[in-house]
Design an enzyme around this catalytic site. Structure first.
Site, PDB file in Angstrom:
ATOM      1  N   ASN A 133      -2.734  -8.229   6.821  1.00 46.39           N
ATOM      2  CA  ASN A 133      -1.519  -7.943   8.360  1.00 46.39           C
ATOM      3  C   ASN A 133      -2.079  -7.879   9.442  1.00 46.39           C
ATOM      4  OD1 ASN A 133       0.060  -7.257   6.144  1.00 46.39           O
ATOM      5  ND2 ASN A 133      -1.018  -5.483   6.144  1.00 46.39           N
ATOM      6  N   GLU A 177       5.467 -13.217   7.022  1.00 48.68           N
ATOM      7  CA  GLU A 177       5.838 -12.347   6.687  1.00 48.68           C
ATOM      8  C   GLU A 177       5.769 -11.487   7.478  1.00 48.68           C
ATOM      9  OE1 GLU A 177       4.187  -8.618   3.123  1.00 48.68           O
ATOM     10  OE2 GLU A 177       3.594  -7.643   5.277  1.00 48.68           O
ATOM     11  N   TRP A 218      -2.933   4.749  -3.639  1.00 48.28           N
ATOM     12  CA  TRP A 218      -3.054   3.330  -3.545  1.00 48.28           C
ATOM     13  C   TRP A 218      -3.860   3.039  -2.559  1.00 48.28           C
ATOM     14  CZ3 TRP A 218      -3.897   3.454   2.909  1.00 48.28           C
ATOM     15  CH2 TRP A 218      -3.363   2.109   2.865  1.00 48.28           C
ATOM     16  N   ARG A 262       5.398   4.663  -0.550  1.00 46.35           N
ATOM     17  CA  ARG A 262       5.058   3.384  -1.649  1.00 46.35           C
ATOM     18  C   ARG A 262       5.604   3.184  -2.518  1.00 46.35           C
ATOM     19  NH1 ARG A 262       2.908   1.339   1.839  1.00 46.35           N
ATOM     20  NH2 ARG A 262       1.217   0.622   2.457  1.00 46.35           N
ATOM     21  N   ASP A 310       3.144 -10.687  -5.874  1.00 44.69           N
ATOM     22  CA  ASP A 310       3.013  -9.592  -4.452  1.00 44.69           C
ATOM     23  C   ASP A 310       1.566  -8.402  -5.307  1.00 44.69           C
ATOM     24  OD1 ASP A 310       3.507  -8.094  -2.095  1.00 44.69           O
ATOM     25  OD2 ASP A 310       4.948  -6.944  -2.517  1.00 44.69           O
ATOM     26  N   HIS A 359      -5.889   1.197   8.998  1.00 48.86           N
ATOM     27  CA  HIS A 359      -4.084   0.897   8.596  1.00 48.86           C
ATOM     28  C   HIS A 359      -2.936   0.831  10.166  1.00 48.86           C
ATOM     29  CE1 HIS A 359      -0.292   0.139   6.694  1.00 48.86           C
ATOM     30  NE2 HIS A 359      -1.026  -0.471   5.829  1.00 48.86           N
ATOM     31  N   SER A 415      -7.624  -5.455   6.358  1.00 52.85           N
ATOM     32  CA  SER A 415      -8.868  -6.212   6.263  1.00 52.85           C
ATOM     33  C   SER A 415      -8.942  -7.662   7.224  1.00 52.85           C
ATOM     34  CB  SER A 415      -7.893  -7.347   5.455  1.00 52.85           C
ATOM     35  OG  SER A 415      -6.989  -8.084   5.811  1.00 52.85           O
TER      36      SER A 415
HETATM   37  O1  SFD Z   1      -0.531  -4.212   1.944  1.00 50.81           O
HETATM   38  C1  SFD Z   1     -20.527   2.691  -0.567  1.00 50.81           C
HETATM   39  N1  SFD Z   1      -5.272  -3.482   2.960  1.00 50.81           N
HETATM   40  C2  SFD Z   1      -4.461  -3.868   4.153  1.00 50.81           C
HETATM   41  N2  SFD Z   1      -4.658  -4.948   5.148  1.00 50.81           N
HETATM   42  C3  SFD Z   1      -4.528  -6.199   4.700  1.00 50.81           C
HETATM   43  O2  SFD Z   1      -5.036  -6.549   5.296  1.00 50.81           O
HETATM   44  N3  SFD Z   1      -2.906  -6.431   4.125  1.00 50.81           N
HETATM   45  C4  SFD Z   1      -2.612  -5.619   3.234  1.00 50.81           C
HETATM   46  O3  SFD Z   1      -1.160  -6.204   2.782  1.00 50.81           O
HETATM   47  C5  SFD Z   1      -3.073  -4.778   2.985  1.00 50.81           C
HETATM   48  N4  SFD Z   1      -2.355  -3.740   2.136  1.00 50.81           N
HETATM   49  C6  SFD Z   1      -3.726  -2.346   1.116  1.00 50.81           C
HETATM   50  C7  SFD Z   1      -4.272  -2.658   2.217  1.00 50.81           C
HETATM   51  C8  SFD Z   1      -5.809  -2.132   0.818  1.00 50.81           C
HETATM   52  C9  SFD Z   1      -5.197  -1.338  -0.113  1.00 50.81           C
HETATM   53  C10 SFD Z   1      -6.235  -0.463  -1.179  1.00 50.81           C
HETATM   54  C11 SFD Z   1      -3.936  -2.132  -0.381  1.00 50.81           C
HETATM   55  C12 SFD Z   1      -3.198  -2.562   0.416  1.00 50.81           C
HETATM   56  C13 SFD Z   1      -3.709  -1.777  -1.986  1.00 50.81           C
HETATM   57  C14 SFD Z   1      -6.102  -2.415   4.191  1.00 50.81           C
HETATM   58  C15 SFD Z   1      -7.314  -3.362   3.922  1.00 50.81           C
HETATM   59  O4  SFD Z   1      -8.030  -3.066   2.631  1.00 50.81           O
HETATM   60  C16 SFD Z   1      -8.658  -2.461   4.547  1.00 50.81           C
HETATM   61  O5  SFD Z   1      -8.128  -1.421   6.275  1.00 50.81           O
HETATM   62  C17 SFD Z   1      -9.982  -2.645   4.740  1.00 50.81           C
HETATM   63  O6  SFD Z   1     -10.138  -2.716   3.728  1.00 50.81           O
HETATM   64  C18 SFD Z   1     -10.945  -1.491   5.365  1.00 50.81           C
HETATM   65  O7  SFD Z   1     -11.807  -1.928   5.587  1.00 50.81           O
HETATM   66  P1  SFD Z   1     -13.095  -1.630   5.511  1.00 50.81           P
HETATM   67  O8  SFD Z   1     -14.673  -1.773   5.158  1.00 50.81           O
HETATM   68  O9  SFD Z   1     -13.490  -0.585   6.645  1.00 50.81           O
HETATM   69  O10 SFD Z   1     -13.315  -1.048   3.733  1.00 50.81           O
HETATM   70  P2  SFD Z   1     -13.565  -1.154   2.992  1.00 50.81           P
HETATM   71  O11 SFD Z   1     -12.618  -2.856   2.923  1.00 50.81           O
HETATM   72  O12 SFD Z   1     -12.607  -0.054   1.904  1.00 50.81           O
HETATM   73  O13 SFD Z   1     -14.958  -1.084   2.121  1.00 50.81           O
HETATM   74  C19 SFD Z   1     -15.484   0.209   2.409  1.00 50.81           C
HETATM   75  C20 SFD Z   1     -17.039  -0.319   1.891  1.00 50.81           C
HETATM   76  O14 SFD Z   1     -18.002   0.626   1.207  1.00 50.81           O
HETATM   77  C21 SFD Z   1     -18.640   0.689  -0.382  1.00 50.81           C
HETATM   78  N5  SFD Z   1     -19.280   2.429   0.007  1.00 50.81           N
HETATM   79  N6  SFD Z   1     -21.391   2.258  -0.033  1.00 50.81           N
HETATM   80  C22 SFD Z   1     -23.076   3.286  -0.260  1.00 50.81           C
HETATM   81  N7  SFD Z   1     -22.878   4.596  -0.227  1.00 50.81           N
HETATM   82  C23 SFD Z   1     -21.083   5.084  -0.187  1.00 50.81           C
HETATM   83  N8  SFD Z   1     -21.456   6.059  -0.269  1.00 50.81           N
HETATM   84  C24 SFD Z   1     -20.239   4.498   0.397  1.00 50.81           C
HETATM   85  N9  SFD Z   1     -19.201   4.735   0.261  1.00 50.81           N
HETATM   86  C25 SFD Z   1     -18.214   3.665   0.257  1.00 50.81           C
HETATM   87  C26 SFD Z   1     -17.685   0.765  -0.700  1.00 50.81           C
HETATM   88  O15 SFD Z   1     -18.389   0.062  -2.008  1.00 50.81           O
HETATM   89  C27 SFD Z   1     -16.932  -0.526  -0.008  1.00 50.81           C
HETATM   90  O16 SFD Z   1     -17.883  -1.648  -0.249  1.00 50.81           O
HETATM   91  S1  SFD Z   1      -0.612  -3.062   2.299  1.00 50.81           S
HETATM   92  O17 SFD Z   1      -0.517  -2.245   1.689  1.00 50.81           O
HETATM   93  O18 SFD Z   1      -0.939  -2.561   3.939  1.00 50.81           O
HETATM   94  P1  AMP Z   2       2.216  -1.335   4.006  1.00 48.49           P
HETATM   95  O1  AMP Z   2       2.547  -2.540   2.604  1.00 48.49           O
HETATM   96  O2  AMP Z   2       3.386  -0.521   4.181  1.00 48.49           O
HETATM   97  O3  AMP Z   2       1.192  -0.790   3.773  1.00 48.49           O
HETATM   98  O4  AMP Z   2       2.974  -2.283   5.501  1.00 48.49           O
HETATM   99  C1  AMP Z   2       2.762  -4.394   5.430  1.00 48.49           C
HETATM  100  C2  AMP Z   2       2.818  -3.710   7.056  1.00 48.49           C
HETATM  101  O5  AMP Z   2       3.949  -4.073   7.454  1.00 48.49           O
HETATM  102  C3  AMP Z   2       1.644  -3.715   7.877  1.00 48.49           C
HETATM  103  O6  AMP Z   2       1.616  -4.071   9.170  1.00 48.49           O
HETATM  104  C4  AMP Z   2       3.299  -2.473   8.307  1.00 48.49           C
HETATM  105  O7  AMP Z   2       3.078  -2.112   9.697  1.00 48.49           O
HETATM  106  C5  AMP Z   2       4.128  -3.465   8.200  1.00 48.49           C
HETATM  107  N1  AMP Z   2       5.634  -3.335   7.841  1.00 48.49           N
HETATM  108  C6  AMP Z   2       5.903  -2.114   6.873  1.00 48.49           C
HETATM  109  N2  AMP Z   2       7.112  -1.503   6.419  1.00 48.49           N
HETATM  110  C7  AMP Z   2       7.141  -1.761   8.150  1.00 48.49           C
HETATM  111  C8  AMP Z   2       8.670  -2.178   8.464  1.00 48.49           C
HETATM  112  N3  AMP Z   2       9.549  -1.161   7.812  1.00 48.49           N
HETATM  113  N4  AMP Z   2       9.498  -2.798   9.676  1.00 48.49           N
HETATM  114  C9  AMP Z   2       8.020  -2.558  10.045  1.00 48.49           C
HETATM  115  N5  AMP Z   2       7.066  -2.835  10.109  1.00 48.49           N
HETATM  116  C10 AMP Z   2       6.297  -2.742   8.037  1.00 48.49           C
END
Ligand code: SFD
Ligand code: AMP
Length: 624
Positions: free
Chosen positions: A62, A126, A216, A247, A350, A387, A434
């Site tokens: 993203n 995207e 989520w 969602r 997806d 996010h 990510s």
């Molecule tokens: O579609 C301990 N994210 C998305 N990012 C994207 O780039 N594209 C997407 O498509 C994304 N979407 C999405 C995303 C996440 C999820 C769950 C879904 C969809 C379904 C967001 C990214 O994943 C997110 O921003 C990053 O992963 C954040 O990275 P970070 O490093 O801050 O968190 P992490 O990856 O969750 O890692 C956490 C780690 O900590 C460990 N942990 N270890 C030891 N002791 C403890 N007490 C601990 N507590 C946690 C975990 O095991 C893990 O290793 S969409 O929705 O936008």
């Molecule tokens: P999401 O699947 O909602 O986590 O969104 C994935 C990416 O698309 C993120 O960068 C969001 O900010 C962006 N996004 C989702 N929906 C919209 C929308 N309706 N308009 C603009 N950006 C969006």
């Protein structure tokens, strides 16, 4: 706990967490550590291959700024993030990630992540900032690079980190326990990088009963980043900025691909498109109501207004979107059929890449996305700095970009010396996702090693204090052992509370008093004050948490971590007396946005010496 061996690990840089930012940190740290002959250690509560938010994979990257093509600038990205967060953002931090993130994405591709390409070999976008990927194995690919860089001998898996280790005001490592064997871990380190993800299940989830646990964001992100930083005494920012994503209902499939790639509309059950019909409402949230894209919380808000008016369910019009794209081929039946099949595949992929449960729900309820619309809904609140939320630690910016007020020596160091933060753990730098989290992990690791080299901190360790902490951390096991046999049902016992019940109580408090799903995300001062009072009772009962085994011991501490995130949140929404993010939360007693008073960061801190909380503002300083 005499049968718990204490294992001591001495290192230079300790990376706690094994997710996206930790893996970025590992790769970068390995490079600089080799040059300076330093040791780097990574600790994860799970197995790095499939831990954290990317465990199930993702279907998009993203954040990709694409600086090389010249289509976008770092300023464009900063403008986008500032607007999406209703003006509240640390431009220095966002810019620092934006200028480095493309190189992280190129590394992902080099390591084997398949990024979609068009006929000319260009990445398939995207949206403006997002790239499509075949991401089922995204985390495995990223983890492999981290493991190769550090070597497995420096990676500790299935160790749950509980507390920061402190030498006065300076961070000197972290304490944890194995979730598989009776071992207590003392990690002594010159610098510690907190990358423990965000917080899920602080609020009552929509999924309950049979679906409990489904969310989520991953349920295993349990507020450990917030807890470690708060307990060290670090200043936190944007603790009020929860994230509520819209969602696909019940399995939480993300909507980005549908809105951006398929260009789908969302409509109410009566057929109206709330984004069009409720456009006038945006005038109430100026200047952000007028920016493009419309901020995520305002998009939520317009949909919520339909729901509050009884027009639900809200539908993602998948059938209409697919049909519209396929219609371009309707003069050629063969091409049309091929395109339809391709679109169906993309629709399923997806979710199969990212949220498999959504594909399962579609399959088990006979949904054909090309034939019928699917319900979408606003999810329960999450705490996530990466996010479209912003909660996390207040960290130093980079020297060349940050104004003096935002710079104290090393990029991404919190206000605690020796404690660095990245990903969900660092605040006010949203939209890193990510890729940006990985890039920020790299930035933070480099900063931490610079700190170690330049300051060479000499740290003292108090063994008696560590033993006391060990006893406190393991206490739930003792409580259970001492009392479990006193009742016929071990769940019901006047001497203790089990972690699941504790979590239910926390979630009920947050849901009803702090504006969760069942309160339509609305709250006010009296509700918040009552919520705080109830959180205090919960805190007292935390002393009585009981654990039957190591797994439950982890559950106990996860919930204590969540509780601290909850308290920081309630205190900060109480402090910010305006409604800035309708669609995330609405303060009914201060219903309007108030730019004159509140175009500020609301920061909070817990003082380890006095146990007192303080809330205060910090100025927003523009660098663009
Ligand atoms: O579609 C301990 N994210 C998305 N990012 C994207 O780039 N594209 C997407 O498509 C994304 N979407 C999405 C995303 C996440 C999820 C769950 C879904 C969809 C379904 C967001 C990214 O994943 C997110 O921003 C990053 O992963 C954040 O990275 P970070 O490093 O801050 O968190 P992490 O990856 O969750 O890692 C956490 C780690 O900590 C460990 N942990 N270890 C030891 N002791 C403890 N007490 C601990 N507590 C946690 C975990 O095991 C893990 O290793 S969409 O929705 O936008
Ligand atoms: P999401 O699947 O909602 O986590 O969104 C994935 C990416 O698309 C993120 O960068 C969001 O900010 C962006 N996004 C989702 N929906 C919209 C929308 N309706 N308009 C603009 N950006 C969006």
């Amino acid at each position: 706990m005499t049968n718990f061996e204490t294992v001591e690990v001495n290192t230079d840089l300790l990376i706690v967490g094994g997710g996206m930012s930790a893996c970025g940190a590992a790769v970068e740290a390995a490079y600089w550590a080799k040059k300076h002959n330093l040791k780097v250690t990574l600790v994860d509560k799970a197995a790095v291959d499939r831990s954290g938010a990317v465990a199930m994979g993702l279907s998009a990257i993203n954040q990709y700024v694409d600086l090389v093509s010249g289509k976008n600038t770092v300023k464009d990205y900063v403008d986008y993030v500032r607007n999406d967060l209703m003006g509240i953002t640390r431009e220095d931090l966002v810019a620092n990630i934006a200028r480095h993130v493309d190189s992280t994405v190129h590394l992902f591709e080099k390591w084997g992540l398949p990024i979609w390409k068009d006929e000319e070999g260009n990445y398939v976008h995207e949206g403006r900032w997002q790239l499509m990927i075949n991401g089922e194995s995204y985390k495995v690919v990223v983890a492999e690079a981290a493991k190769n860089a550090l070597g497995m001998e420096n990676i500790y898996e299935r160790i749950f980190i509980v507390e920061p280790l402190m030498d006065g005001d300076v961070c000197s490592g972290a304490l944890g326990f194995s979730v598989r064997e009776n071992k207590f871990y003392v990690f002594k380190a010159k610098a510690t990088l907190v990358a423990l993800g965000g917080a899920v299940h602080v609020f009552k989830p929509r999924s309950s009963g049979e679906g409990l646990g489904r969310a989520w964001y991953p349920p295993w992100n349990s507020g450990s980043s917030a807890y470690l930083t708060l307990r060290a005494g670090a200043e936190m920012t944007c603790q009020e900025v929860r994230f509520i994503p819209v969602r696909f209902k019940d399995a939480y499939g993300p909507v980005g691909a549908w809105f951006l790639l398929f260009k789908s509309r969302a409509t109410s059950s009566l057929g109206g498109e709330y984004m069009a019909e409720r456009k006038d409402e945006l005038e109430n949230w100026l200047p952000y109501g007028k920016v493009k894209p419309i901020p995520a919380n305002l998009r939520n808000w317009l949909g919520m207004m339909d729901v509050m008016d009884g027009k639900g369910p809200i539908y993602m019009r998948t059938e209409e979107a697919i049909q519209k794209i396929a219609d371009e081929y309707k003069d050629d039946p063969k091409a049309y059929k091929k395109k339809m099949k391709h679109l169906e595949e993309e629709a399923w992929e997806d979710f199969l890449d990212m949220t498999i449960s959504q594909a399962l729900l579609w399959a088990s309820t006979n949904v054909f996305p090309e034939q019928e619309a699917s319900e979408i809904a606003a999810a329960e609140p999450y705490f996530i700095g990466s996010h479209s939320g912003a909660s996390g630690a207040w960290v130093s910016g980079p020297k060349d970009l940050a104004p003096a007020e935002y710079f104290w020596g090393y990029p991404n160091m919190s206000t605690i010396k020796g404690m660095f933060c990245a990903g969900d753990a660092s605040g006010a730098s949203s939209h890193k996702f990510s890729s940006g989290s990985h890039a920020e992990g790299r930035i933070a690791a480099k900063g931490a090693l610079e700190y170690i080299v330049k300051e060479n901190p000499q740290l003292k360790y108090d063994n008696a204090a560590i033993d006391e902490m060990k006893a406190r951390i393991l206490k739930p096991l003792e409580i259970y052992e001492a009392h479990a046999k006193e009742t016929s049902d071990p769940n019901i016992n006047p001497n203790y509370i089990r972690p699941k019940m504790f979590m239910f109580r926390l979630q009920k408090i947050m849901d009803e008093y702090a504006g969760g799903v069942s309160s339509q995300f609305k709250t006010n001062k009296p509700l918040l004050e009552k919520g705080l009072q109830l959180l205090n009772f919960l805190k007292e009962d935390a002393e009585k948490l009981a654990a039957e085994d190591l797994h439950e011991l982890m559950r106990c501490w996860e919930n204590i971590h969540r509780m601290w995130q909850a308290e920081a949140h309630v205190r900060t929404i109480l402090f910010r007396e305006e409604t800035r993010w309708p669609g995330y939360y609405y303060r009914a007693d201060t219903p309007k946005i108030d730019n004159d008073k509140w175009l500020k960061f609301a920061n909070i801190k817990w003082d380890p010496k006095t146990g007192e909380w303080s809330t205060f503002t910090k100025d927003i300083i523009h660098i663009f």
